[in-house]
Design a protein around this motif. Structure first.
Motif, PDB file in Angstrom:
ATOM      1  N   ARG A 117       0.854  -1.177   0.000  1.00  0.00           N
ATOM      2  CA  ARG A 117       0.000   0.000   0.000  1.00  0.00           C
ATOM      3  C   ARG A 117       0.897   1.237   0.000  1.00  0.00           C
ATOM      4  NH1 ARG A 117      -1.990  -2.434   4.400  1.00  0.00           N
ATOM      5  NH2 ARG A 117      -1.910  -0.510   5.639  1.00  0.00           N
ATOM      6  N   PRO A 118       0.720   2.141  -0.954  1.00  0.00           N
ATOM      7  CA  PRO A 118       1.678   3.241  -1.117  1.00  0.00           C
ATOM      8  C   PRO A 118       1.719   4.226   0.041  1.00  0.00           C
ATOM      9  CG  PRO A 118      -0.174   3.481  -2.623  1.00  0.00           C
ATOM     10  CD  PRO A 118      -0.274   2.122  -2.027  1.00  0.00           C
ATOM     11  N   PHE A 119       0.614   4.405   0.764  1.00  0.00           N
ATOM     12  CA  PHE A 119       0.617   5.332   1.899  1.00  0.00           C
ATOM     13  C   PHE A 119       1.669   4.909   2.928  1.00  0.00           C
ATOM     14  CE2 PHE A 119      -1.179   6.426   6.173  1.00  0.00           C
ATOM     15  CZ  PHE A 119      -1.059   7.806   6.070  1.00  0.00           C
ATOM     16  N   GLY A 120       1.675   3.648   3.275  1.00  0.00           N
ATOM     17  CA  GLY A 120       2.660   3.150   4.219  1.00  0.00           C
ATOM     18  C   GLY A 120       4.067   3.171   3.650  1.00  0.00           C
ATOM     19  N   ALA A 121       4.204   2.861   2.350  1.00  0.00           N
ATOM     20  CA  ALA A 121       5.527   2.853   1.722  1.00  0.00           C
ATOM     21  C   ALA A 121       6.132   4.249   1.696  1.00  0.00           C
ATOM     22  CB  ALA A 121       5.419   2.294   0.302  1.00  0.00           C
ATOM     23  N   ILE A 122       5.308   5.255   1.405  1.00  0.00           N
ATOM     24  CA  ILE A 122       5.801   6.636   1.391  1.00  0.00           C
ATOM     25  C   ILE A 122       6.221   7.062   2.794  1.00  0.00           C
ATOM     26  CG2 ILE A 122       5.113   9.056   1.055  1.00  0.00           C
ATOM     27  CD1 ILE A 122       3.323   8.026  -1.258  1.00  0.00           C
ATOM     28  N   ASN A 123       5.401   6.748   3.792  1.00  0.00           N
ATOM     29  CA  ASN A 123       5.744   7.100   5.166  1.00  0.00           C
ATOM     30  C   ASN A 123       7.054   6.429   5.607  1.00  0.00           C
ATOM     31  OD1 ASN A 123       3.442   8.623   5.353  1.00  0.00           O
ATOM     32  ND2 ASN A 123       2.274   7.088   6.485  1.00  0.00           N
ATOM     33  N   GLN A 124       7.257   5.192   5.160  1.00  0.00           N
ATOM     34  CA  GLN A 124       8.442   4.435   5.567  1.00  0.00           C
ATOM     35  C   GLN A 124       9.699   4.870   4.824  1.00  0.00           C
ATOM     36  OE1 GLN A 124       8.072   0.209   4.943  1.00  0.00           O
ATOM     37  NE2 GLN A 124      10.240  -0.195   5.333  1.00  0.00           N
ATOM     38  N   LEU A 181       5.292  13.233   6.422  1.00  0.00           N
ATOM     39  CA  LEU A 181       4.694  14.503   5.990  1.00  0.00           C
ATOM     40  C   LEU A 181       4.150  14.393   4.571  1.00  0.00           C
ATOM     41  CD1 LEU A 181       4.090  17.489   6.518  1.00  0.00           C
ATOM     42  CD2 LEU A 181       6.376  18.032   5.627  1.00  0.00           C
ATOM     43  N   LEU A 182       4.889  13.711   3.695  1.00  0.00           N
ATOM     44  CA  LEU A 182       4.420  13.501   2.324  1.00  0.00           C
ATOM     45  C   LEU A 182       3.199  12.591   2.302  1.00  0.00           C
ATOM     46  CD1 LEU A 182       7.781  12.966   0.390  1.00  0.00           C
ATOM     47  CD2 LEU A 182       6.405  15.037   0.499  1.00  0.00           C
ATOM     48  N   MET A 197      10.426   7.370  -5.922  1.00  0.00           N
ATOM     49  CA  MET A 197      10.269   5.936  -5.643  1.00  0.00           C
ATOM     50  C   MET A 197      10.670   5.088  -6.849  1.00  0.00           C
ATOM     51  SD  MET A 197       6.727   6.048  -3.423  1.00  0.00           S
ATOM     52  CE  MET A 197       6.790   4.400  -2.737  1.00  0.00           C
ATOM     53  N   MET A 198      10.440   5.607  -8.060  1.00  0.00           N
ATOM     54  CA  MET A 198      10.856   4.885  -9.264  1.00  0.00           C
ATOM     55  C   MET A 198      12.373   4.830  -9.404  1.00  0.00           C
ATOM     56  SD  MET A 198       8.762   3.413 -11.476  1.00  0.00           S
ATOM     57  CE  MET A 198       9.358   3.643 -13.147  1.00  0.00           C
ATOM     58  N   ASN A 199      13.078   5.670  -8.636  1.00  0.00           N
ATOM     59  CA  ASN A 199      14.535   5.688  -8.682  1.00  0.00           C
ATOM     60  C   ASN A 199      15.154   5.184  -7.385  1.00  0.00           C
ATOM     61  OD1 ASN A 199      15.651   7.129 -11.282  1.00  0.00           O
ATOM     62  ND2 ASN A 199      13.778   8.207 -10.721  1.00  0.00           N
ATOM     63  N   ASN A 250      17.419   8.164   2.973  1.00  0.00           N
ATOM     64  CA  ASN A 250      16.963   6.780   2.963  1.00  0.00           C
ATOM     65  C   ASN A 250      17.841   5.913   2.066  1.00  0.00           C
ATOM     66  OD1 ASN A 250      14.770   4.773   3.665  1.00  0.00           O
ATOM     67  ND2 ASN A 250      14.644   4.708   1.435  1.00  0.00           N
ATOM     68  N   GLU A 251      18.257   6.464   0.917  1.00  0.00           N
ATOM     69  CA  GLU A 251      19.066   5.684  -0.011  1.00  0.00           C
ATOM     70  C   GLU A 251      20.459   5.402   0.551  1.00  0.00           C
ATOM     71  OE1 GLU A 251      18.017   4.316  -3.185  1.00  0.00           O
ATOM     72  OE2 GLU A 251      16.234   4.716  -1.990  1.00  0.00           O
ATOM     73  N   GLN A 252      20.919   6.248   1.474  1.00  0.00           N
ATOM     74  CA  GLN A 252      22.252   6.068   2.045  1.00  0.00           C
ATOM     75  C   GLN A 252      22.272   5.104   3.229  1.00  0.00           C
ATOM     76  OE1 GLN A 252      23.475  10.061   2.953  1.00  0.00           O
ATOM     77  NE2 GLN A 252      23.709  10.644   0.800  1.00  0.00           N
ATOM     78  N   LYS A 253      21.091   4.756   3.729  1.00  0.00           N
ATOM     79  CA  LYS A 253      21.043   3.829   4.865  1.00  0.00           C
ATOM     80  C   LYS A 253      21.508   2.448   4.436  1.00  0.00           C
ATOM     81  CE  LYS A 253      17.170   6.036   7.292  1.00  0.00           C
ATOM     82  NZ  LYS A 253      15.759   5.847   7.733  1.00  0.00           N
TER      83      LYS A 253
END
Length: 539
Positions: A88-95, A100-101, A460-462, A534-537
């Motif tokens: 579900r994208p809502f949870g994916a965006i939050n994570q 805020l987004l 997210m596509m990247n 996030n990408e650097q984690k």
């Protein structure tokens, strides 16, 4: 074998077919794209198409289809992310990005679903009272009864969506039939006008070729009157501004914020996954683009044939506000002040916005009463009801995330009812101060978040963290990024243009617009920083 297993088998079979065989199978399986078509074919698209015909004739026939292509690019990206992750994208965006987004996206979607339901009930009521059954009158009791019937029809159809088994299939077919009937209704009008010699198809085909020059010059139909007016420079600037506003707004709002919410959740509802990615893009083409292109084009054609550079249908002096603005401009350049002449009056009257009832009335001598009033009115009513159904559906899906209860039928139906009940107040509230109090903040918030929604899924596509092995690579990644960057850039510029135009509104309305611009910048910054962190984690 379950329905899902049977559909998955058909998708796998389609992968082995040629283009025609694949298209035939995909057509049978289509569904979510038609929901997108139903929501976009509403009062906003109708009003936009009408005024395109008024101000530019056939010259902007290309505008709405090209704007929708940009929207479909981003919807295709949203589908790719959703089907690749099956989350579900809502949870994916939050994570993966920022709460805020995610929460801004959810709240803007709910606001849009509730507020924009109101004009749809007003549109449907007007189609019944003015076009289809004028004899029933327009009293308060009649209006309430019509709104109640539309609400229960839409709510009943949404019950099908939450039912098991064949209910969802019936829901899909109802939406497809409604969208098809809308297109056929407007098609019948254009065919009738063609047989009566009222349409020049050479001009129509020419109008399908993009002409960006209309950003910088008025339609040539106004040239002679502008030259004979009291202030040619003012009229040129005034018409260019209107044309430019229409072009920019169309690109900024081809896909509404709530459409970006509907698509991923309707895909997950059907249990589509990675193997359905090609089907999802095809579905958007056949269910969204083709009906949108046909319906809006037919409205532009009809409006252009009856209203462009004409004043026969308006009362003399209908453009009084425009004349007042012309005369007010003399305060800045008093040396150019001369009395408004006949050309000024005619230009002002030509630019008056018309509604669907006025269009149907002017078509009557050419198309006959049945086609102009009944069939056209049926198309408008279909637009209203199909949009109400999907607005209620989207609100139900959003409420499930709002309360943290995915797939909960009760919460979904409660969300449907909230949007629908609010919409029934539309014929009574969608005028005067109440309209501004509802429409301005909603359009500002939705307008500022459209490019953010695009930008979010662009990130997210990247994202290797989000997509993992499904991250596009090589030429595909270059193509995706080129298309998404173009669509997101256009939407961002368009939204900025629209929001900046609202900053000149008086009092709190202008302040809200400035707030929307600031929020737009804030979310871009938050999204970029969150993505990079996030990408650097470590994995």
């Amino acid at each position: 074998m379950s329905n899902y297993e049977r559909e998955l088998q058909m998708v796998e079979e389609a992968s082995r077919k040629g283009p025609l065989g694949k298209a035939a199978i995909y057509t049978k399986l289509s569904g979510p794209g038609w929901m997108q078509g139903a929501i976009t074919l509403g009062g906003g698209s109708l009003a936009g198409a009408l005024y395109l015909g008024v101000i530019a004739g056939f010259g902007l026939m290309w505008l709405q289809p090209l704007a929708m292509i940009c929207g479909i690019i981003m919807l295709a990206a949203i589908a790719y992310v959703t089907l690749s992750t099956e989350q579900r994208p809502f949870g994916a965006i939050n994570q993966h990005l920022s709460p805020l987004l995610g929460w801004s996206w959810l709240i803007a979607t709910i606001m849009a679903n509730i507020v924009w339901c109101m004009p749809q009930f007003g549109l449907g009521t007007a189609a019944i009272q003015q076009n289809l059954f004028p004899s029933i009158g327009s009293g308060t009791g009649t209006t309430i009864a019509i709104c109640a019937v539309m609400f229960f029809i839409a709510f009943g159809i949404n019950l099908l969506y939450e039912s098991d088994g064949k209910g969802v299939k019936v829901f899909d077919w109802i939406i497809k039939i409604l969208v098809g009937l809308i297109v056929l209704s407007f098609f019948a009008v254009v065919i009738t006008l063609t047989t009566n010699g009222a349409i020049n198809w050479g001009q129509i085909f020419a109008g399908l070729i993009p002409d960006p020059s209309l950003l910088f010059k008025p339609s040539s139909s106004f040239d002679a009157l502008i030259a004979a007016s009291s202030n040619p420079d003012w009229w040129t600037a005034h018409i260019i501004k209107d044309q430019r506003d229409i072009i920019v707004t169309a690109f900024a709002t081809a896909v509404g914020i709530n459409m970006t919410w509907l698509l991923p959740y309707s895909l997950l509802k059907k249990r589509w996954g990675k193997k359905h990615r090609g089907l999802a893009i095809f579905d958007l083409s056949i269910g969204l683009f083709i009906p949108f292109f046909l319906a809006t084009s037919c409205v532009v054609i009809a409006a252009a044939s009856q209203f462009h550079a004409k004043t026969d249908d308006v009362e003399p002096g209908s453009g009084a506000k425009t004349i007042a603005a012309l005369e007010a401009s003399y305060a800045k350049t008093p040396e150019s002040a001369v009395p408004a002449n006949d050309s000024d009056q005619r230009l002002a009257d030509m630019l008056v916005k018309r509604n669907n009832f006025q269009l149907a009335t002017t078509l009557e001598p050419l198309a006959g009463k049945t086609v102009s009033q009944k069939i056209f009115g049926f198309g408008v009513l279909g637009m209203a009801i199909s949009t109400i159904i999907i607005l209620m559906l989207m609100n139900g899906l959003a409420f499930q995330e709002l309360f943290g209860k995915p797939n909960n039928k009760t919460v979904h139906l409660f969300g449907c009812a909230v949007s629908g009940i609010a919409g029934t107040f539309g014929p009574f509230l969608w005028t005067g101060p109440a309209k501004a109090a509802l429409a301005i903040p909603t359009s500002v918030i939705g307008g500022s978040l459209i490019p953010i929604a695009y930008f979010t899924f662009f990130l997210m596509m990247n994202s290797k963290k989000v997509l993992g092995e499904n991250l596009p690579s090589g030429g595909k990644r270059v193509l995706w990024n080129t298309l998404m960057a173009t669509a997101t850039g256009i939407a961002t510029l368009g939204s900025f243009w629209v929001l900046h135009g609202k900053t000149s509104l008086p009092g709190w309305q202008g302040a809200v617009a400035w707030g929307g611009l600031g929020f737009l910048v804030l979310l871009f910054v938050v999204g970029t920083v969150s993505f990079l962190k996030n990408e650097q984690k470590p994995a």
